[in-house]
Structure formats: C-alpha cells, structure tokens
Scaffold this motif. Structure first.
Motif: not given
Length: 196
Positions: A92-93, A96-97, A99, A138, A141-142
């Motif tokens: 997940v990180v 997240r990082e 993106l 995800a 959303e991405i």
C-alpha cells in the motif's frame, strides 16, 4: 520502460527481473540485502527515500511480502500484524508514495490463499484478500495510472519445499507467473487480479 522491481532477489523476483531485462526494459532492482538498491519496504520512511533515490519510473512491480504460517490456534496478534505489515501495508505504501513518481502502473503480489485457504494459512488468506481488495479500490481512484495484482498458487519449481502445504492444488510454472507480471506491466487493464 523504466521499472522499479521490489523483492528482486527472491525466486519470483529473480525470474521477473530476467524476463523484463530480456524484454528490453530498464529495471532497477530493490531488496533488503541485494539488488541495485537496498531498502526495507516495510518501513514507510525507507519507501519515501527509495522513490527520492530512484526518481521517476514508468512502473513498479512488487514480488515481496512475508507472512507467517502457523496453526490458527498458535497465531498471535503480533503474527497477524507482521503479515499485514509485511505484505499489505508495505505494498500500500509503495503505491501511496509512488503516485507522484510512477507514470504508468503498479503490479502487486498476492496469492491463491485469498481464494483457497489451507491449514496454517489464515494470516496469509487475510493479507492476500486485503491486497486484492486494495487493488480493486485503488484502481478507481488513481487513473490514468493503473494497478493490478498477480495471484499465483504454489510454483511448480517449489513443490519439493512447499507442495505438502498445498494438497490437491494445481501448481503453476514460474514462467506463467512471470507472464502475468508482463501482462500487468505492458498491458492496459487496471483493477485486475491475474491468476496464472
């Protein structure tokens, strides 16, 4: 494409690395103790530092994730936390990082136990299911970035070590799992869980 490959020194990561290089991609390998770069992706601060070190990439592929295997009665809260940290939150990180640093796609690793549980695999079933749910969430959303997961069963090449843990399950050749990574990285689908 410039691809960041996490977990690059394990059985799966090494095979994915070889295939991506043969397909003429520029691959930056990462693991805790080997590869081009050494980072522990279970530490969010190190993931942020990893992206600062690497800069912009086209894709991230993860073949890393540790989960404890024990009988359900023996699994502790700490065991579950270790599985969640080692396979869910670490990936997940990475997303997240990533993106702000990844232009095209993320490919995460999950596994058959999300769908087909085994004895001693409760923690693995939990974390694999969580990764797959995260990928689907995800993906909506991405966009335009893409995200998929690869969800193999036991590798044919690992039956001598792990076969007894997967009774009656059909093994998959490592080459088929690698093809799923290629499909995720070079294809255009998103929100998919590829089951080689």
């Amino acid at each position: 494409m410039k691809i960041l490959l996490v977990g690059a020194t394990g059985t799966l990561g090494s095979a994915v690395h070889q295939e991506l290089v043969e397909r003429k991609h520029d691959v930056v390998t990462v693991s805790r103790t080997g590869g081009d770069l050494q980072f522990d992706v279970t530490d969010p601060a190190q993931v942020a530092e990893l992206y600062q070190t690497v800069g912009q990439v086209d894709a991230v592929a993860s073949a890393a994730g540790h989960v404890p295997f024990k009988p359900l009665r023996d699994l502790t809260v700490e065991d579950y936390q270790a599985g969640v940290t080692g396979k869910v939150l670490s990936q997940v990180v990475l997303v997240r990082e990533g993106l702000a640093h990844v232009t095209e796609s993320f490919t995460l690793i999950t596994g058959v136990l999300a769908r087909e549980p085994i004895v001693t695999g409760a923690a693995a079933s939990l974390v694999n299911g969580a990764v797959e749910a995260f990928v689907r969430a995800a993906a909506i959303e991405i966009a335009p970035q893409r995200i998929n997961a690869v969800s193999p069963t036991v590798f044919t090449e690992a039956l001598d070590v792990y076969g007894d843990y997967f009774p009656g399950m059909k093994p998959v050749p490592l080459a088929e799992v690698v093809r799923a990574y290629v499909r995720s990285i070079e294809g255009r689908q998103t929100g998919q869980v590829y089951v080689p």
